[in-house]
Design a protein around this motif. Structure first.
Motif, PDB file in Angstrom:
ATOM      1  N   TYR A 201      39.770  91.449 -18.752  1.00 52.95           N
ATOM      2  CA  TYR A 201      41.196  91.167 -18.944  1.00 52.95           C
ATOM      3  C   TYR A 201      42.071  92.076 -18.093  1.00 52.95           C
ATOM      4  CZ  TYR A 201      38.865  89.016 -22.830  1.00 52.95           C
ATOM      5  OH  TYR A 201      37.984  88.279 -23.572  1.00 52.95           O
TER       6      TYR A 201
ATOM      7  N   ASP B 173      46.053  84.283 -31.124  1.00 56.64           N
ATOM      8  CA  ASP B 173      46.222  84.845 -29.785  1.00 56.64           C
ATOM      9  C   ASP B 173      45.071  84.419 -28.875  1.00 56.64           C
ATOM     10  OD1 ASP B 173      47.662  87.179 -28.150  1.00 56.64           O
ATOM     11  OD2 ASP B 173      45.484  87.356 -27.881  1.00 56.64           O
ATOM     12  N   ARG B 174      45.389  83.956 -27.670  1.00 57.05           N
ATOM     13  CA  ARG B 174      44.339  83.440 -26.780  1.00 57.05           C
ATOM     14  C   ARG B 174      43.379  84.523 -26.314  1.00 57.05           C
ATOM     15  NH1 ARG B 174      47.598  81.232 -21.656  1.00 57.05           N
ATOM     16  NH2 ARG B 174      48.311  80.023 -23.388  1.00 57.05           N
ATOM     17  N   THR B 175      43.863  85.737 -26.099  1.00 57.25           N
ATOM     18  CA  THR B 175      42.954  86.814 -25.692  1.00 57.25           C
ATOM     19  C   THR B 175      41.971  87.123 -26.811  1.00 57.25           C
ATOM     20  OG1 THR B 175      44.600  87.786 -24.217  1.00 57.25           O
ATOM     21  CG2 THR B 175      42.799  89.223 -24.918  1.00 57.25           C
TER      22      THR B 175
ATOM     23  N   ARG C  73      40.989  85.062 -29.135  1.00 56.88           N
ATOM     24  CA  ARG C  73      40.026  83.947 -29.226  1.00 56.88           C
ATOM     25  C   ARG C  73      38.953  84.096 -28.155  1.00 56.88           C
ATOM     26  NH1 ARG C  73      44.827  81.072 -29.917  1.00 56.88           N
ATOM     27  NH2 ARG C  73      44.681  80.216 -27.814  1.00 56.88           N
ATOM     28  N   ASP C  74      39.343  84.525 -26.965  1.00 60.94           N
ATOM     29  CA  ASP C  74      38.374  84.701 -25.885  1.00 60.94           C
ATOM     30  C   ASP C  74      37.418  85.854 -26.190  1.00 60.94           C
ATOM     31  OD1 ASP C  74      37.567  83.740 -23.150  1.00 60.94           O
ATOM     32  OD2 ASP C  74      37.887  85.873 -22.725  1.00 60.94           O
TER      33      ASP C  74
END
Length: 109
Positions: free
Chosen positions: A42, A18-20, A22-23
């Motif tokens: 976010y 999931d990109r969130t 990873r961030d």
């Protein structure tokens, strides 16, 4: 024992999918953040960010600690390295197969 390792690996790559997440991990590897501070980055609810943090924590990518009423997170470099090691092993396996294909094709010439 093998199943436990596979389960941990599944959790690790699920968390990284999931990109969130990873961030959140990238930020938490640089410095410690409260979940409240992370939520400010976010466009989602605090509860949603908490859930992302929980997934990362279950995968061993983040560690939470309490400071008073705050939950602080920091990334675990060792776990990130283990993911990199696994990916490198898979790449070596793939390169070995390509090398064997190249050898077979060269013999046919």
């Amino acid at each position: 024992m093998e199943t436990a390792l596979e389960d941990r690996t599944d959790a690790l790559f699920h968390a990284l999918a999931d990109r969130t997440r990873r961030d959140i991990l990238r930020r938490s590897l640089v410095r410690e953040y409260s979940i409240t501070a992370l939520a400010g980055f976010y466009d989602m609810s605090f509860a949603a960010v908490q859930k992302h943090v929980a997934v990362l924590e279950r995968a061993g990518l983040l560690v939470k600690r309490r400071r008073g009423r705050e939950a602080l997170t920091h990334g675990r470099v060792e776990t990130v390295r283990s993911a990199a090691t696994l990916l490198n092993e898979l790449e070596e396996l793939w390169r070995g197969r390509i090398g064997r294909i190249d050898d077979l094709l060269a013999r046919d010439d």
